[in-house]
Scaffold this active site. Structure first.
Site, PDB file in Angstrom:
ATOM      1  N   ASN A  28       0.829  -1.205   0.000  1.00 12.12           N
ATOM      2  CA  ASN A  28       0.000   0.000   0.000  1.00 12.12           C
ATOM      3  C   ASN A  28       0.865   1.258   0.000  1.00 12.12           C
ATOM      4  O   ASN A  28       0.502   2.271  -0.616  1.00 12.12           O
ATOM      5  CB  ASN A  28      -0.946  -0.017   1.192  1.00 12.12           C
TER       6      ASN A  28
ATOM      7  N   MET B  82       0.808  -2.237  12.177  1.00 10.69           N
ATOM      8  CA  MET B  82       0.227  -3.225  13.089  1.00 10.69           C
ATOM      9  C   MET B  82       0.504  -2.861  14.545  1.00 10.69           C
ATOM     10  O   MET B  82       1.177  -3.573  15.290  1.00 10.69           O
ATOM     11  CB  MET B  82       0.760  -4.622  12.753  1.00 10.69           C
TER      12      MET B  82
ATOM     13  N   LEU C  76      -2.624   2.748  17.987  1.00 12.33           N
ATOM     14  CA  LEU C  76      -2.123   4.017  18.496  1.00 12.33           C
ATOM     15  C   LEU C  76      -2.975   4.504  19.663  1.00 12.33           C
ATOM     16  O   LEU C  76      -4.204   4.458  19.619  1.00 12.33           O
ATOM     17  CB  LEU C  76      -2.112   5.064  17.378  1.00 12.33           C
TER      18      LEU C  76
ATOM     19  N   HIS D 164      -8.438  -0.226   6.093  1.00 11.02           N
ATOM     20  CA  HIS D 164      -8.870  -1.467   6.748  1.00 11.02           C
ATOM     21  C   HIS D 164      -9.644  -2.326   5.758  1.00 11.02           C
ATOM     22  O   HIS D 164     -10.577  -1.832   5.103  1.00 11.02           O
ATOM     23  CB  HIS D 164      -9.735  -1.150   7.965  1.00 11.02           C
TER      24      HIS D 164
ATOM     25  N   GLU E 267      -7.556  -1.970  -2.204  1.00 14.95           N
ATOM     26  CA  GLU E 267      -6.814  -1.212  -1.189  1.00 14.95           C
ATOM     27  C   GLU E 267      -5.833  -0.240  -1.834  1.00 14.95           C
ATOM     28  O   GLU E 267      -5.740   0.925  -1.420  1.00 14.95           O
ATOM     29  CB  GLU E 267      -6.035  -2.173  -0.284  1.00 14.95           C
TER      30      GLU E 267
END
Length: 226
Positions: A19, A118, A121, A138, A207
């Site tokens: 991505n 991953m 936060l 997501h 994505e």
């Protein structure tokens, strides 16, 4: 082309960085009018770091293990990552940039993109940056399959006859995992002939497009509000 400084994006990654590569490609083709100022990884072996280096983008690696080994907390880690991002941006912006774009804080990115980051936060991290300027990608529809392993969980639900489709969304990051305001979403049907691998492939293609469109949308809104 305008001499005004381009919006600065910071991308946070943990793995392969496909991505991230989509964002790099969009910036290089000028379909995304922005600069990737920094790529941050919380894993030293993440291939996304190589992708960034190949594109001449500065990188930084900070691992949670370093903090745990020192007896520090996840919040300590988050605050340190935020501080490092701000310090890097402040040091990297030239005096010319500062004078030409004086209304923007020199240590604040225009957008932070979580692209396979991953690590959840904390509110402490989020409070270090302007509200709504951190987005996450997501692989599920809003309210469905929050958290990790979303594609696998969706495919299992399909096999059990519970759903017929899944999707991808880009959303603003808030303390609640995958529950922030939706920026963009796209539904993806699960086909009878799908395997987990073919579904993953189709989701990843969406994505790669949606993360760029999401970045464009947020930057466009930010510029319009100035």
């Amino acid at each position: 082309m305008s001499t005004q400084t381009k919006p600065r994006i910071v991308v946070l990654i943990s793995g392969n960085g496909s991505n991230l590569q989509a964002i790099i490609d969009a910036v290089q083709s000028e379909s995304l009018n922005a600069e990737i100022a920094l790529v941050v990884s919380n894993r030293k072996g993440a291939y996304g770091l190589t992708r960034a280096a190949n594109a001449g983008i500065p990188t930084m690696t900070v691992t949670l293990k370093e903090f745990k080994d020192a007896g520090k907390t996840r919040v300590d880690f988050d605050l340190d990552v935020a501080a490092r991002i701000k310090n890097w941006l402040a040091q990297s912006r030239s005096e010319a940039d500062r004078s030409s774009n004086g209304t923007t804080a020199v240590d604040t990115p225009d957008l932070i993109v979580l692209a396979g980051w991953m690590h959840i936060l904390s509110p402490d991290f989020l409070q270090q940056f302007p509200p709504g300027q951190i987005i996450n990608l997501h692989p599920a529809l809003p309210g469905a399959f929050d958290g990790a392993h979303a594609i696998e969980r969706a495919f299992s639900a399909y096999k059990e006859g519970k759903i017929q489709e899944t999707g991808v969304m880009v959303h603003k990051v808030i303390p609640e995992v995958d529950r922030g305001e939706v920026v963009l979403q796209e539904r993806i049907p699960i086909l009878p002939e799908d395997t987990l691998e073919t579904l993953e492939d189709r989701i990843h293609k969406v994505e790669h497009r949606l993360i760029v469109e999401g970045a464009k949308a947020i930057l466009s809104r930010s510029q319009a509000s100035r």
